[in-house]
Motif scaffolding. Structure first.
Motif, PDB file in Angstrom:
ATOM      1  N   TRP A  19      15.616   1.841   8.309  1.00  0.00           N
ATOM      2  CA  TRP A  19      16.032   0.795   9.245  1.00  0.00           C
ATOM      3  C   TRP A  19      15.584   1.104  10.668  1.00  0.00           C
ATOM      4  O   TRP A  19      15.234   0.192  11.419  1.00  0.00           O
ATOM      5  CB  TRP A  19      17.538   0.570   9.160  1.00  0.00           C
ATOM      6  N   GLU A  20      15.566   2.366  11.064  1.00  0.00           N
ATOM      7  CA  GLU A  20      15.073   2.742  12.393  1.00  0.00           C
ATOM      8  C   GLU A  20      13.581   2.416  12.512  1.00  0.00           C
ATOM      9  O   GLU A  20      13.125   1.904  13.537  1.00  0.00           O
ATOM     10  CB  GLU A  20      15.311   4.228  12.653  1.00  0.00           C
ATOM     11  N   ALA A  21      12.816   2.702  11.463  1.00  0.00           N
ATOM     12  CA  ALA A  21      11.382   2.387  11.472  1.00  0.00           C
ATOM     13  C   ALA A  21      11.166   0.876  11.529  1.00  0.00           C
ATOM     14  O   ALA A  21      10.290   0.401  12.260  1.00  0.00           O
ATOM     15  CB  ALA A  21      10.701   2.986  10.243  1.00  0.00           C
ATOM     16  N   ALA A  22      11.954   0.119  10.775  1.00  0.00           N
ATOM     17  CA  ALA A  22      11.829  -1.344  10.800  1.00  0.00           C
ATOM     18  C   ALA A  22      12.061  -1.874  12.214  1.00  0.00           C
ATOM     19  O   ALA A  22      11.346  -2.760  12.683  1.00  0.00           O
ATOM     20  CB  ALA A  22      12.804  -1.976   9.812  1.00  0.00           C
ATOM     21  N   ALA A  23      13.037  -1.310  12.908  1.00  0.00           N
ATOM     22  CA  ALA A  23      13.306  -1.729  14.285  1.00  0.00           C
ATOM     23  C   ALA A  23      12.115  -1.443  15.194  1.00  0.00           C
ATOM     24  O   ALA A  23      11.913  -2.131  16.193  1.00  0.00           O
ATOM     25  CB  ALA A  23      14.561  -1.038  14.810  1.00  0.00           C
ATOM     26  N   ASP A  24      11.296  -0.444  14.819  1.00  0.00           N
ATOM     27  CA  ASP A  24      10.080  -0.096  15.565  1.00  0.00           C
ATOM     28  C   ASP A  24       8.839  -0.816  15.032  1.00  0.00           C
ATOM     29  O   ASP A  24       7.720  -0.529  15.451  1.00  0.00           O
ATOM     30  CB  ASP A  24       9.829   1.413  15.503  1.00  0.00           C
ATOM     31  N   GLY A  25       9.016  -1.704  14.036  1.00  0.00           N
ATOM     32  CA  GLY A  25       7.886  -2.444  13.485  1.00  0.00           C
ATOM     33  C   GLY A  25       7.047  -1.658  12.501  1.00  0.00           C
ATOM     34  O   GLY A  25       5.858  -1.906  12.345  1.00  0.00           O
ATOM     35  N   ARG A  26       7.673  -0.689  11.820  1.00  0.00           N
ATOM     36  CA  ARG A  26       6.950   0.121  10.829  1.00  0.00           C
ATOM     37  C   ARG A  26       7.649   0.012   9.482  1.00  0.00           C
ATOM     38  O   ARG A  26       8.875   0.028   9.401  1.00  0.00           O
ATOM     39  CB  ARG A  26       6.920   1.586  11.262  1.00  0.00           C
ATOM     40  N   LEU A  27       6.868  -0.082   8.415  1.00  0.00           N
ATOM     41  CA  LEU A  27       7.405  -0.165   7.058  1.00  0.00           C
ATOM     42  C   LEU A  27       7.287   1.188   6.381  1.00  0.00           C
ATOM     43  O   LEU A  27       6.194   1.771   6.317  1.00  0.00           O
ATOM     44  CB  LEU A  27       6.649  -1.223   6.250  1.00  0.00           C
ATOM     45  N   HIS A  45      16.535  10.733  -5.532  1.00  0.00           N
ATOM     46  CA  HIS A  45      15.617  11.513  -6.367  1.00  0.00           C
ATOM     47  C   HIS A  45      14.374  10.677  -6.660  1.00  0.00           C
ATOM     48  O   HIS A  45      14.381   9.461  -6.494  1.00  0.00           O
ATOM     49  CB  HIS A  45      16.301  11.908  -7.681  1.00  0.00           C
ATOM     50  N   CYS A  46      13.335  11.334  -7.103  1.00  0.00           N
ATOM     51  CA  CYS A  46      12.102  10.655  -7.506  1.00  0.00           C
ATOM     52  C   CYS A  46      12.298  10.052  -8.887  1.00  0.00           C
ATOM     53  O   CYS A  46      12.772  10.730  -9.807  1.00  0.00           O
ATOM     54  CB  CYS A  46      10.952  11.661  -7.526  1.00  0.00           C
ATOM     55  N   VAL A  47      11.915   8.797  -9.067  1.00  0.00           N
ATOM     56  CA  VAL A  47      12.072   8.160 -10.366  1.00  0.00           C
ATOM     57  C   VAL A  47      10.992   8.589 -11.353  1.00  0.00           C
ATOM     58  O   VAL A  47      11.122   8.338 -12.546  1.00  0.00           O
ATOM     59  CB  VAL A  47      12.111   6.615 -10.259  1.00  0.00           C
ATOM     60  N   ARG A  48       9.941   9.250 -10.868  1.00  0.00           N
ATOM     61  CA  ARG A  48       8.876   9.705 -11.770  1.00  0.00           C
ATOM     62  C   ARG A  48       9.145  11.111 -12.302  1.00  0.00           C
ATOM     63  O   ARG A  48       9.104  11.340 -13.501  1.00  0.00           O
ATOM     64  CB  ARG A  48       7.520   9.653 -11.080  1.00  0.00           C
ATOM     65  N   CYS A  49       9.429  12.061 -11.403  1.00  0.00           N
ATOM     66  CA  CYS A  49       9.604  13.450 -11.853  1.00  0.00           C
ATOM     67  C   CYS A  49      11.053  13.931 -11.728  1.00  0.00           C
ATOM     68  O   CYS A  49      11.356  15.060 -12.103  1.00  0.00           O
ATOM     69  CB  CYS A  49       8.671  14.383 -11.092  1.00  0.00           C
ATOM     70  N   PHE A  50      11.922  13.086 -11.175  1.00  0.00           N
ATOM     71  CA  PHE A  50      13.337  13.398 -10.958  1.00  0.00           C
ATOM     72  C   PHE A  50      13.556  14.503  -9.936  1.00  0.00           C
ATOM     73  O   PHE A  50      14.637  15.059  -9.841  1.00  0.00           O
ATOM     74  CB  PHE A  50      14.064  13.702 -12.274  1.00  0.00           C
ATOM     75  N   GLY A  51      12.535  14.837  -9.147  1.00  0.00           N
ATOM     76  CA  GLY A  51      12.677  15.828  -8.086  1.00  0.00           C
ATOM     77  C   GLY A  51      13.554  15.297  -6.965  1.00  0.00           C
ATOM     78  O   GLY A  51      13.666  14.080  -6.755  1.00  0.00           O
ATOM     79  N   SER A  52      14.159  16.188  -6.234  1.00  0.00           N
ATOM     80  CA  SER A  52      15.055  15.772  -5.153  1.00  0.00           C
ATOM     81  C   SER A  52      14.389  15.843  -3.775  1.00  0.00           C
ATOM     82  O   SER A  52      15.020  15.512  -2.772  1.00  0.00           O
ATOM     83  CB  SER A  52      16.319  16.636  -5.160  1.00  0.00           C
ATOM     84  N   ASP A  53      13.121  16.241  -3.720  1.00  0.00           N
ATOM     85  CA  ASP A  53      12.406  16.349  -2.450  1.00  0.00           C
ATOM     86  C   ASP A  53      11.756  15.011  -2.099  1.00  0.00           C
ATOM     87  O   ASP A  53      10.545  14.834  -2.202  1.00  0.00           O
ATOM     88  CB  ASP A  53      11.349  17.458  -2.533  1.00  0.00           C
ATOM     89  N   VAL A  54      12.583  14.032  -1.713  1.00  0.00           N
ATOM     90  CA  VAL A  54      12.056  12.715  -1.339  1.00  0.00           C
ATOM     91  C   VAL A  54      12.176  12.540   0.164  1.00  0.00           C
ATOM     92  O   VAL A  54      13.188  12.886   0.767  1.00  0.00           O
ATOM     93  CB  VAL A  54      12.765  11.562  -2.088  1.00  0.00           C
ATOM     94  N   GLY A  55      11.110  12.043   0.755  1.00  0.00           N
ATOM     95  CA  GLY A  55      11.077  11.769   2.175  1.00  0.00           C
ATOM     96  C   GLY A  55      10.514  10.381   2.396  1.00  0.00           C
ATOM     97  O   GLY A  55      10.499   9.563   1.479  1.00  0.00           O
ATOM     98  N   TRP A  56      10.012  10.129   3.581  1.00  0.00           N
ATOM     99  CA  TRP A  56       9.507   8.804   3.919  1.00  0.00           C
ATOM    100  C   TRP A  56       8.031   8.852   4.295  1.00  0.00           C
ATOM    101  O   TRP A  56       7.567   9.823   4.871  1.00  0.00           O
ATOM    102  CB  TRP A  56      10.307   8.229   5.094  1.00  0.00           C
ATOM    103  N   ARG A  57       7.330   7.767   3.979  1.00  0.00           N
ATOM    104  CA  ARG A  57       5.920   7.628   4.340  1.00  0.00           C
ATOM    105  C   ARG A  57       5.689   6.214   4.849  1.00  0.00           C
ATOM    106  O   ARG A  57       6.152   5.241   4.236  1.00  0.00           O
ATOM    107  CB  ARG A  57       5.054   7.888   3.114  1.00  0.00           C
ATOM    108  N   GLU A  58       4.970   6.115   5.951  1.00  0.00           N
ATOM    109  CA  GLU A  58       4.635   4.798   6.475  1.00  0.00           C
ATOM    110  C   GLU A  58       3.524   4.192   5.631  1.00  0.00           C
ATOM    111  O   GLU A  58       2.582   4.877   5.240  1.00  0.00           O
ATOM    112  CB  GLU A  58       4.192   4.903   7.931  1.00  0.00           C
ATOM    113  N   VAL A  59       3.645   2.886   5.352  1.00  0.00           N
ATOM    114  CA  VAL A  59       2.627   2.177   4.580  1.00  0.00           C
ATOM    115  C   VAL A  59       2.053   1.045   5.425  1.00  0.00           C
ATOM    116  O   VAL A  59       2.580   0.703   6.483  1.00  0.00           O
ATOM    117  CB  VAL A  59       3.202   1.654   3.239  1.00  0.00           C
TER     118      VAL A  59
END
Length: 140
Positions: A19-27, A45-59
């Protein structure tokens, strides 16, 4: 008589960065640190490998319309002024699918596989900035 207030996003520890990124115009979408899979909506968690190391990436915000529905009768009076509106499932260029709305296009012009681009709009009643999609002017 005034329309009821709309439900607005309620950021929590898992979604605040989105939501902070959206307020800055980033998805942003989530990215797994282990297998590098992208996913949306946010999870712990990751739905592919079930790992818990999930973060964010701008697209990029570029997408194509996967499917849609033109809403003529809304489930809540809070959205009555918006009808008709286009509820959409979009395929982001990076391979992630998300739900949103297509705006600034007459509903009868909307079609599957339409090229789209994200735009961010501040909601009038709540202050949240939401990602919506418009028809892409110069699709790649």
């Amino acid at each position: 008589m005034t329309a009821p207030s709309r439900p607005v996003p309620w950021p929590d520890s898992r979604t605040a960065e989105f939501w902070e990124a959206a307020a800055d115009g980033r998805l942003l979408v989530q990215a797994c640190g282990d297998c590098h899979a992208l996913q949306f909506y946010p999870r712990g968690h990751c739905v592919r490998c079930f790992g818990s190391d999930v973060g964010w990436r701008e697209v990029s915000g570029r997408a194509t319309l996967h499917t849609f529905s033109v809403v003529h009768r809304t489930w809540s009076e809070a959205f009555a002024a918006d009808v008709p509106y286009v509820f959409a499932i979009v395929d982001l260029e990076e391979g992630v699918r998300m739900t949103s709305r297509v705006v600034d296009v007459e509903p009868e012009r909307v079609r599957c596989d339409m090229p789209l681009q994200v735009v961010f709009r501040k909601l009038e009643d709540g202050g949240a900035v939401m990602p919506f999609f418009i028809e892409a002017v110069n699709p790649l």
